[in-house]
Design an enzyme around this catalytic site. Structure first.
Site: not given
Ligand SMILES: C[S@@+](CC[C@H](N)C(=O)[O-])C[C@H]1O[C@@H](n2cnc3c(N)ncnc32)[C@H](O)[C@@H]1O
Length: 390
Positions: A152, A155-158, A185, A212, A242, A295
């Site tokens: 997940c 926006p890719g910070s990790k 994602d 997904d 995440d 979070c």
């Molecule tokens: C908490 S954010 C991730 C932040 C990211 N790891 C970062 O550090 O920048 C959760 C992400 O999960 C994605 N998401 C939600 N449901 C999902 C799924 N079933 N499969 C994959 N990604 C999913 C959302 O679009 C969102 O971008």
């Protein structure tokens, strides 16, 4: 900013009793702004720019105090413990988010925004800067994780931190690592934004996928066996989950969560979170590490998911202690696992995974090896992380 359901839920022993007032008071304040240098190759240039900004601020500050000026001038605080990718990080008071357009604070924010738009610095919440991902998960080059899957990622910070840590980001004269990072994602638009940001930071070995995560497909590597071409399934050294969550750890940045938070909404994330973590564990190599993070400070989204994953793994997964060896940069709260708490949930599947998490079970699972960061402890947002080894 009131939510009685939120307060009575977190009073159930999730936050130590004597700290509850501080916890709530802190959640009602704005989060400081934290940023780090994001391209090691431009480190000294950016560092000079930031030091110049800090000197200009000090100068306006002393002018103001001589002239008795009323407006508060923000100070740039160097985060001296940070030794992650990019090498340096700073913090600004939250007031820069709300200052008037003509103020010193907003001029400073504007200049930082320019550096951020050029991909030279990256804004981050401080608990993310503190996240021990680099040492425990990516491990640095000495642990040589070659394949990393961020399920997940947007926006890719990790993802970017991991790319830096394993040497897959362009550095002046830097040696290229031999790793590959797959950043996935489910949201196509968010994938596209992430591609631009990964390009801006000079990522070299990163593939962005749009699936997904619950049904992330198997990936295959072509090879040769006995003179014949063969395909072997790629399993990953490191996997990040995440996961999407209720986000109650981000209330200081997004105060509208105060109005919308309910146990029910929070619990409704549990099933999706568990399915994502489960798929992650299936794609992990034996000996590999999986990080599960949210979070959210809510045990329904945190320990209950980890417990369910451990329970169904039949001993093939175990928790790594994230409190170990963090040094001064990583002050976590080792809290008793949330067993025997009346964690009411109307989701029957979720209730059953939580109900099974008895005290005896959490003892063999060692749920206290997970870390929950509570905002008032270090003036951050709220966060949860668990690292599992296969
Ligand atoms: C908490 S954010 C991730 C932040 C990211 N790891 C970062 O550090 O920048 C959760 C992400 O999960 C994605 N998401 C939600 N449901 C999902 C799924 N079933 N499969 C994959 N990604 C999913 C959302 O679009 C969102 O971008």
């Amino acid at each position: 900013m009131e939510n009685h359901e939120f307060e009575s839920f977190y009073k159930q022993g999730i936050v130590p009793e004597g700290e509850f007032k501080d916890f709530i008071a802190c959640l009602k304040t704005l989060l400081p702004v934290t940023f780090r240098i994001s391209r090691p190759s431009s480190h000294s240039f950016v560092q000079r720019q930031i030091e110049q900004l800090a000197r200009e601020l000090d100068h306006s500050c002393s002018n103001r105090s001589q002239g008795g000026g009323g407006e508060e001038v923000p100070s740039l605080r160097f985060i001296d413990w940070y030794q992650g990718p990019g090498g340096s990080a700073w913090q600004l008071p939250a007031s820069v988010r709300v200052s008037s357009e003509s103020s010193e604070a907003s001029k400073l924010k504007l200049q930082l925004d320019v550096l951020a738009s050029l991909g030279l610095i990256e804004y981050q919440v401080e608990e993310e800067v503190k996240l021990p991902l680099m040492s425990s998960l990516a491990g640095g080059r000495q642990h040589d994780p070659r394949t990393v899957l961020d399920l997940c990622a947007s926006p890719g910070s990790k993802t970017r931190q991991i790319l830096h840590a394993i040497g897959e980001v362009e550095e002046a004269g830097g040696e290229k690592g031999e790793g590959i990072v797959v950043a996935n994602d489910v949201n196509a638009k968010r994938c596209s934004t992430m591609i631009h940001q990964l390009r801006a930071c000079g990522a070299r070995s990163c593939i962005v996928t749009n699936h997904d995560a619950r049904r992330f497909p198997p990936l295959f590597i072509a090879g040769e066996e006995g003179g014949n071409r063969s395909l072997r399934q790629l399993k990953f050294d490191r996997i990040l989950c995440d996961v999407p969550c209720s986000g109650d750890g981000t209330m200081r940045k997004a105060p509208k969560i105060w109005q919308t938070w309910s146990v029910r909404t929070s619990a409704s994330m549990h099933g999706l979170q568990l399915q994502i973590a489960r798929r992650g564990s299936q794609l992990l190599k034996p000996g590999g590490l999986l990080s599960y993070s949210t979070c959210s400070m809510n045990p329904l989204e945190d320990e209950a998911v980890v417990a369910a994953l451990l329970r169904e793994s039949n001993g093939s997964l175990s928790l790594v202690d994230v409190h170990d060896g963090r040094g001064s940069c990583w002050e976590t709260t080792r809290l008793p696992p949330p067993c025997n708490l009346p964690l009411q949930s109307r989701n029957p599947r979720c209730s059953s995974t939580i109900a099974k998490s008895t005290c005896r079970e959490s003892a063999w699972m060692h749920l206290d090896r997970c870390a929950r960061i509570l905002p008032h402890a270090q003036d951050t947002g709220g966060f949860f992380v668990a690292i599992l080894k296969k």
